[in-house]
Design an enzyme around this catalytic site. Structure first.
Site, short mmCIF file in Angstrom:
data_model
loop_
_atom_site.label_atom_id
_atom_site.label_comp_id
_atom_site.label_asym_id
_atom_site.label_seq_id
_atom_site.Cartn_x
_atom_site.Cartn_y
_atom_site.Cartn_z
CG ASP A 73 -7.31 3.12 -0.71
OD1 ASP A 73 -7.77 1.97 -0.70
OD2 ASP A 73 -7.38 3.86 0.29
CE LYS A 86 -4.45 0.92 0.21
NZ LYS A 86 -5.58 0.08 -0.19
#
Ligand code: NDP
Ligand code: 2IT
Length: 452
Positions: free
Chosen positions: A170, A130
């Site tokens: 995201d 991430k």
């Protein structure tokens, strides 16, 4: 002296907490997984011996960097960027990029850890990562966002690659930001590769990727209801958020017969008791994506609805709750209110929306409760399909991708049932099922590599 941290949950968590001071989200995410994994591996000594969970809870690397950019007034601005590469035992690192003012190392470590299990559950060859920055795109001009994305990629490009690490979107990162980052990567490396997913369909993106997370959550919810002989038809659904995941979850749940009555953002929530139907959703979509408006604008367009400022929507009586905004958006008190109102299912569209207390309450009440790593895996699954299309230099048709998504969500559901059925009962603990199934795949690959 023998090391005992890997055989005792409380010692394991104490050690983790000590090594990660000031990182409560990361500690929370590991605790939720460790509670199930210690139980699963208590009679499987090889996982203890090779300290698999201890190694999974230590990212392969945390890269942090400065991102300088110039705003429209000519001020020099400095942000902090990261990429957390958690584990690549089953495939190249894969996971989104988040731009939000609250992004920090703890948040990205928790998300990269979760992603490792989620990606394993999809059945596709993807490791977990991430990234992101403490940059808030809200209120910035297109040119400011472009300059920021270019600067961010000017550092990130040396750490990613189609066979190394493939980021995607995201919170705060959608088609516009992916376009700017892809363009900068192409320019710096002079190569056109599948280094990012969530790309525009004109330059290698997959159909249905935009919709996939929310649609997948809708399909997973329908699969869960089926285990109790229920359908979405006739059920009232409360959804939080009004971004990519919330809008497409609302769309699919409405198509499947559910009555969606709320959406929200950080300003508050709207309650439309008659239901946010396809026409109203189309309006929300255009407001949020093209005009980047606020959900409170909804009540001006649809005066039968009301806007409640400064609160999440969990107080609205419902049969099903689908959190789709952010982490820890649903507390223990919210869980008690939902259970008190007879809520029978919770499907997490966002990552770790429930606090540990809320998650424990849902588990204890034995309602249908799907963790994000299972219910929202449709997004990264279609990212995996985008990678396959890029490698094959092909584009699949919309219905082909959606059928594959349906199949993948149903296989994730099967895995949760296989590992989550509580002995001697018909109850399925989806949290345990998802944790154990995801862990087992990654752990067995790690065992094959020895100590690396
Ligand atoms: P978007 O940026 O499109 O939308 C985020 C939404 O959540 C907005 O409505 C935003 O409101 C709201 N929100 C964000 N932070 C907060 C907060 N602190 N309090 C209240 N509301 C908040 O993001 P996505 O829809 O893509 O992501 C939502 C969730 O889904 C995240 O947890 C993400 O990690 C997860 N997810 C996303 C996937 C994807 O493919 N995009 C895949 C799997 C999971 P506001 O505009 O006011 O900030
Ligand atoms: O949390 C997630 O699964 C995502 N943000 C999507 C990641 C991806 O690589 O598509």
């Amino acid at each position: 002296m023998a090391i005992t941290e890997h055989v005792d949950l409380s010692k394991f968590m104490a050690g983790l907490q000590k090594r990660n001071p000031g990182q409560p989200e990361f500690v929370q995410a590991v605790q939720e997984v460790a509670e199930d994994i210690f139980e699963f591996i208590k009679d499987k000594s090889v996982y203890h011996e090779y300290q698999i969970l201890r190694r999974l809870a230590e990212p392969d690397r945390v890269i942090s960097f400065r991102v300088c950019w110039e705003d429209d007034e000519g001020n020099i601005r400095v942000q902090r960027g990261w990429r957390v590469q958690n584990n690549n035992a089953i495939g190249p690192y894969k996971g989104g990029i988040r731009f939000h003012s609250a992004v920090d190392e703890s948040t990205l470590k928790f998300l990269a850890f979760e992603q490792t299990f989620k990606n394993a559950l999809t059945g596709l060859p993807m490791g977990g990562a991430k990234g992101g920055a403490n940059f808030n795109p809200r209120g910035k001009s297109d040119h400011e966002v472009m300059r920021f994305c270019q600067s961010f990629m000017t550092e990130l490009y040396r750490h990613v690659g189609a066979d190394v690490d493939v980021p995607a979107g995201d919170i705060g990162v959608g088609a516009r930001e992916i376009g700017y980052m892809f363009g900068q990567h192409k320019r710096i490396t002079n190569s056109f590769t599948g280094v990012l997913t969530g790309k525009g369909v004109e330059y290698g993106g997959s159909l249905i990727r935009t919709e996939a997370t929310g649609y997948g959550t809708g399909y997973f919810l329908a699969d869960m209801l089926k285990t109790r002989g229920l359908q979405l038809d006739g059920h009232t659904v409360v959804i939080s958020g009004s971004g990519n995941v919330a809008i497409h979850a609302a769309e699919k749940i409405t198509q499947l017969g559910g009555l969606v009555v709320t959406l929200s953002d950080s300003g508050g929530f709207i309650h439309d008791p008659k239901g946010i139907d396809a026409g109203k959703l189309a309006w929300v979509k255009s407001q949020k994506t093209r005009k980047r408006g606020r959900i409170s604008d909804y009540v001006r367009e649809f005066p039968e609805a009301e806007f409640i400022a400064g609160r999440p929507p969990w107080c609205v009586p419902c049969d099903i709750a689908v959190p789709c905004a952010t982490q820890n958006e649903l507390t223990g008190d919210d869980a008690r209110v939902l259970l008190g109102n007879g809520c029978l299912a919770v499907a997490e569209g966002s990552n770790m929306p429930c606090t540990l207390e809320a998650a424990h309450l849902f588990k204890a009440a034995e309602i249908l409760y799907a963790p994000g790593k299972a219910a929202n895996a449709g997004g990264v699954a279609v990212s995996g399909l985008e990678i396959s299309q890029n490698v094959a230099r092909m584009s699949w048709k919309q219905n082909e991708v959606e059928q594959l998504l349906v199949g993948i969500m149903s296989e994730i559901h099967d895995r949760c049932v296989e590992y989550g059925r509580r002995a001697g009962t018909n109850h399925i603990d989806y949290v345990r099922g998802a944790n154990v199934a995801g862990f087992k795949k990654v752990a067995d690959a790690m065992l094959a590599f020895g100590v690396v």
